[in-house]
Scaffold this active site. Structure first.
Site, PDB file in Angstrom:
ATOM      1  N   LYS A 215       0.839  -1.198   0.000  1.00 24.79           N
ATOM      2  CA  LYS A 215       0.000   0.000   0.000  1.00 24.79           C
ATOM      3  C   LYS A 215       0.879   1.255   0.000  1.00 24.79           C
ATOM      4  O   LYS A 215       0.688   2.178  -0.772  1.00 24.79           O
ATOM      5  CB  LYS A 215      -0.898  -0.041   1.236  1.00 24.79           C
ATOM      6  CG  LYS A 215      -1.805   1.135   1.402  1.00 24.79           C
ATOM      7  CD  LYS A 215      -2.673   0.931   2.636  1.00 24.79           C
ATOM      8  CE  LYS A 215      -3.315   2.224   3.071  1.00 24.79           C
ATOM      9  NZ  LYS A 215      -4.066   2.083   4.312  1.00 24.79           N
TER      10      LYS A 215
ATOM     11  N   GLU B 233      -3.346  -6.474  15.609  1.00 28.07           N
ATOM     12  CA  GLU B 233      -2.895  -5.171  15.114  1.00 28.07           C
ATOM     13  C   GLU B 233      -4.037  -4.138  15.259  1.00 28.07           C
ATOM     14  O   GLU B 233      -3.794  -2.941  15.346  1.00 28.07           O
ATOM     15  CB  GLU B 233      -2.430  -5.258  13.648  1.00 28.07           C
ATOM     16  CG  GLU B 233      -1.423  -4.171  13.295  1.00 28.07           C
ATOM     17  CD  GLU B 233      -0.788  -4.303  11.926  1.00 28.07           C
ATOM     18  OE1 GLU B 233      -1.524  -4.352  10.929  1.00 28.07           O
ATOM     19  OE2 GLU B 233       0.450  -4.348  11.837  1.00 28.07           O
TER      20      GLU B 233
ATOM     21  N   GLY C 112      -4.384  -2.089   5.723  1.00 29.79           N
ATOM     22  CA  GLY C 112      -3.625  -3.216   5.181  1.00 29.79           C
ATOM     23  C   GLY C 112      -4.233  -4.569   5.543  1.00 29.79           C
ATOM     24  O   GLY C 112      -4.419  -5.437   4.680  1.00 29.79           O
ATOM     25  N   ARG C 113      -4.562  -4.746   6.817  1.00 30.81           N
ATOM     26  CA  ARG C 113      -5.059  -6.064   7.253  1.00 30.81           C
ATOM     27  C   ARG C 113      -6.474  -6.337   6.782  1.00 30.81           C
ATOM     28  O   ARG C 113      -7.009  -7.418   6.986  1.00 30.81           O
ATOM     29  CB  ARG C 113      -4.932  -6.187   8.773  1.00 30.81           C
ATOM     30  CG  ARG C 113      -5.540  -5.046   9.568  1.00 30.81           C
ATOM     31  CD  ARG C 113      -5.020  -5.035  10.994  1.00 30.81           C
ATOM     32  NE  ARG C 113      -5.471  -3.877  11.769  1.00 30.81           N
ATOM     33  CZ  ARG C 113      -4.870  -2.698  11.799  1.00 30.81           C
ATOM     34  NH1 ARG C 113      -3.786  -2.494  11.064  1.00 30.81           N
ATOM     35  NH2 ARG C 113      -5.314  -1.718  12.557  1.00 30.81           N
TER      36      ARG C 113
ATOM     37  N   HIS D   1      -2.111 -32.783  19.176  1.00 34.26           N
ATOM     38  CA  HIS D   1      -0.897 -33.495  19.568  1.00 34.26           C
ATOM     39  C   HIS D   1       0.191 -32.514  19.967  1.00 34.26           C
ATOM     40  O   HIS D   1       1.376 -32.850  19.977  1.00 34.26           O
ATOM     41  CB  HIS D   1      -0.456 -34.402  18.417  1.00 34.26           C
ATOM     42  CG  HIS D   1      -1.538 -35.371  18.044  1.00 34.26           C
ATOM     43  ND1 HIS D   1      -1.681 -36.597  18.643  1.00 34.26           N
ATOM     44  CD2 HIS D   1      -2.578 -35.245  17.188  1.00 34.26           C
ATOM     45  CE1 HIS D   1      -2.752 -37.213  18.147  1.00 34.26           C
ATOM     46  NE2 HIS D   1      -3.317 -36.397  17.266  1.00 34.26           N
TER      47      HIS D   1
ATOM     48  N   GLU E 273      10.842  -4.683   4.008  1.00 37.27           N
ATOM     49  CA  GLU E 273      10.904  -6.083   3.583  1.00 37.27           C
ATOM     50  C   GLU E 273      10.486  -6.239   2.121  1.00 37.27           C
ATOM     51  O   GLU E 273      11.135  -6.923   1.321  1.00 37.27           O
ATOM     52  CB  GLU E 273       9.983  -6.956   4.453  1.00 37.27           C
ATOM     53  CG  GLU E 273      10.391  -7.070   5.905  1.00 37.27           C
ATOM     54  CD  GLU E 273       9.752  -6.012   6.795  1.00 37.27           C
ATOM     55  OE1 GLU E 273       9.455  -4.900   6.292  1.00 37.27           O
ATOM     56  OE2 GLU E 273       9.568  -6.294   7.988  1.00 37.27           O
TER      57      GLU E 273
ATOM     58  N   LYS F  49      10.474  -0.185  13.639  1.00 41.38           N
ATOM     59  CA  LYS F  49      10.962   0.145  12.285  1.00 41.38           C
ATOM     60  C   LYS F  49      12.038   1.225  12.366  1.00 41.38           C
ATOM     61  O   LYS F  49      13.086   1.122  11.730  1.00 41.38           O
ATOM     62  CB  LYS F  49       9.809   0.650  11.408  1.00 41.38           C
ATOM     63  CG  LYS F  49       8.805  -0.412  11.008  1.00 41.38           C
ATOM     64  CD  LYS F  49       7.762   0.196  10.064  1.00 41.38           C
ATOM     65  CE  LYS F  49       6.608  -0.764   9.833  1.00 41.38           C
ATOM     66  NZ  LYS F  49       5.512  -0.186   9.065  1.00 41.38           N
TER      67      LYS F  49
HETATM   68  O1  F6P Z   1       3.954  -2.865   9.760  1.00 40.90           O
HETATM   69  C1  F6P Z   1       2.590  -3.028   9.719  1.00 40.90           C
HETATM   70  C2  F6P Z   1       2.012  -2.753   8.374  1.00 40.90           C
HETATM   71  O2  F6P Z   1       1.878  -1.386   8.191  1.00 40.90           O
HETATM   72  C3  F6P Z   1       0.673  -3.467   8.176  1.00 40.90           C
HETATM   73  O3  F6P Z   1      -0.367  -2.812   8.776  1.00 40.90           O
HETATM   74  C4  F6P Z   1       0.615  -3.560   6.705  1.00 40.90           C
HETATM   75  O4  F6P Z   1      -0.353  -4.466   6.260  1.00 40.90           O
HETATM   76  C5  F6P Z   1       2.018  -3.991   6.399  1.00 40.90           C
HETATM   77  O5  F6P Z   1       2.811  -3.262   7.323  1.00 40.90           O
HETATM   78  C6  F6P Z   1       2.487  -3.780   4.994  1.00 40.90           C
HETATM   79  O6  F6P Z   1       2.361  -2.454   4.591  1.00 40.90           O
HETATM   80  P1  F6P Z   1       2.437  -2.056   3.069  1.00 40.90           P
HETATM   81  O7  F6P Z   1       1.284  -2.689   2.358  1.00 40.90           O
HETATM   82  O8  F6P Z   1       2.373  -0.562   3.045  1.00 40.90           O
HETATM   83  O9  F6P Z   1       3.742  -2.559   2.515  1.00 40.90           O
END
Ligand code: F6P
Length: 557
Positions: free
Chosen positions: A212, A359, A273-274, A390, A218, A518
């Protein structure tokens, strides 16, 4: 009795107090007594909506409990809050945003306004863009740099830009298109992308950069590595646009990365995002199962939204599940919640719901920024049955902590091999039964005696076999896992989390807590890459860890 929270409104305070009193009055009740007193309990404590049926009869709740919980929901302004979300009010007030993932799955033409603008046309156009793209890929018309069609899709994203799509792709395996295989890369651990790329051919691989913000460390690192791999393995610069597309609200950054503007699918700041799998972030799902199934997923979620919006609070599935959670966490002292899908393809559902819940409601201040004086979001965990039986079910049955559980079971299997599905279901039903019924000392002793054990040995062993019981659970069933029921299931949990956020008076749609880590990691990274960089700013423990890393890797790692 605990103090009544001071940070609730006056009416809610009163209904909270009534629940505190009720918890004290019913402290010795057993769920089994509720069944004895009410022969119709299973019928009256069951509810169907959007293809899902919830049996909530195995809860530590009687009709008075439910009445009081619904009263609390009313007094906390549940109905108004639900309407505010669907209407697009900026309920994510710390970021000044509306929360409209529900609009993404709404098939109606009724406008939804954000800053005076109807967002429905943009949503429809994004779906049309997805449809066109998916159909080109499926028909073999989207060709890679060497003229070959796409076979492998690598979705690069993390958090909300990863978990939801992955769960849907896995759960909808019976609906997979032939000749397309989706892979997911999320972790900045280089082994994630390295192992994924190992068996892929750049000529026939498409990467979807899912972010987004297009700023997530990452995702950017993995996308750069994917791009380097593509070029190293023979991909051409001119062919990049055929192999890299993006889903982002930050078109400029996606373009700076080298993705053609026309290959950037939109995202909007009114989708968290979630909660984004319903947007173009669901592109991997659509590629894997087809656009028809993707639209059916949206329809399932929409059916749950409709139920949530219109059903009376006392017959409202997300409200009841949310309020039962409140009962356990705020009045009976539970601190975690376990989600147990009895379906291997839903193995990663708990991880997605963990993010949605933790979150959203893992917050310590209310909407006015005042520290709350009650427990908020529980720890969410879980995994697929029967595997968990288990592993961690031992603690569920006999541990000193008790954990409310949700069992999820499709009544029919897509792979009905012999007796497998009946065995799976018998285990699912047995687990909720064992949690509720338990086993008394006397029964444990008698069983040992019946098995021929001496009275002395039976006396010694019996206490170890006692199962306290009276441990609550819900059971959610659906005919089968299909796009519609999966959509409804995920939306159910999203709305349950919303309900709890309303009671706790939280902003469930920001996530400021993830920022500090972060920032700190950004300042530590240069110290790991440059052995000469000073670590003076760090605390002694972190400085020593940096030193260890440097020793192991040398400079320039
Ligand atoms: O670090 C949390 C977060 O902001 C989530 O809420 C989000 O889904 C994820 O990182 C990834 O964010 P983006 O879609 O901006 O890469």
């Amino acid at each position: 009795m605990q103090d009544t929270p001071q940070t609730l409104n006056d009416k809610a305070k009163e209904s909270w107090r009534a629940l505190q009193q009720h918890a004290a009055d019913t402290a010795n009740d057993h769920i089994l007594d509720y069944f004895h007193r009410d022969p119709a309990r299973v019928q009256s404590y069951s509810l169907s909506a959007a293809g899902l049926t919830l049996d909530y009869s195995k809860n530590r709740a009687n009709s008075a409990t439910l009445e009081k919980l619904v009263k609390l929901a009313e007094d906390a302004g549940m109905r108004k809050s639900i309407d505010a979300m669907f209407a697009g009010e900026p309920i994510n007030h710390t970021e000044g945003r509306a929360v409209l993932h529900t609009a993404l799955r709404s098939s109606s033409d009724t406008p939804v306004l954000v800053d005076g603008q109807d967002i429905k046309p943009e949503i429809r156009s994004a779906l049309a863009q997805m449809e066109q793209f998916v159909s080109k890929v499926h028909r073999g018309e989207w060709l890679g740099y060497s003229g070959k069609p796409i076979n492998d899709v690598v979705s690069i994203g993390i958090g909300g830009s990863y978990l939801g799509p992955r769960v849907a792709v896995e759960a909808l395996r019976p609906y997979w298109q032939e000749n397309i295989r989706c892979h997911f890369v999320s972790n900045v651990d280089g082994s994630d992308i390295a192992y994924t790329l190992e068996n892929l051919n750049p000529e026939t691989t498409l990467f979807i950069v899912q972010s987004k913000s297009f700023t997530t460390q990452e995702t950017l690192a993995n996308s750069m590595t994917a791009r380097e791999w593509y070029l190293r393995e023979g991909g051409s610069e001119t062919g990049l646009s055929k192999h890299f597309v993006a889903v982002s609200s930050n078109v400029q950054r996606a373009r700076d990365f080298g993705i053609d503007a026309e290959n950037v699918f939109p995202m909007w700041d009114w989708v968290g995002g979630r909660y984004s799998l319903w947007s173009a972030i669901g592109l991997p799902i659509a590629l894997q199962v087809g656009m028809k199934a993707f639209r059916e997923l949206l329809a399932g979620a929409e059916a749950m939204d409709q139920h949530f919006k219109t059903a009376p609070l006392e017959q409202n599935m997300p409200v009841l599940m949310g309020m039962l959670g409140i009962w356990y966490h705020n009045f009976l002292g539970a601190d975690s919640y376990v989600i147990l899908p009895y379906d291997q393809t839903l193995e990663n559902l708990p991880a997605h719901l963990q993010q949605v819940d933790m979150e959203s409601n893992g917050k310590g201040v209310n909407r006015s920024g005042v520290g709350v004086d009650y427990a908020t979001g529980p720890i969410i965990w879980g995994g697929a049955g029967t595997n968990g039986q288990h592993a961690y079910h031992q603690l569920l049955h006999q541990g000193t902590r008790w954990t409310p559980a949700d069992f999820i079971l499709p009544l029919k299997s897509h792979k009905p091999a012999g007796r497998h599905h009946a065995m799976l279901a018998s285990n699912c039903f047995a687990q909720s039964q064992a949690l509720m019924c338990g086993k008394s000392l006397e029964k444990a002793r008698q069983e040992l005696l019946d098995a021929g054990m001496s009275s002395e040995r039976a006396g010694e062993l019996a206490p170890h076999k006692v199962i306290p019981g009276n441990r609550p659970s819900n059971t959610l069933v659906m005919d089968e896992i299909n796009p519609h029921t999966l959509g409804a299931l995920i939306a159910l949990y999203e709305q349950k989390v919303f309900v709890q956020g309303v009671i706790w008076n939280l902003n469930s749609f920001d996530q400021w807590g993830v920022e500090l880590g972060k920032q700190l990691s950004d300042s530590i990274l240069p110290m790991l890459l440059d052995t000469g960089a000073s670590t003076d700013a760090l605390d002694p423990s972190s400085a020593a860890l940096v030193e260890k890393f440097r020793k192991a890797n040398g400079s320039g790692s």
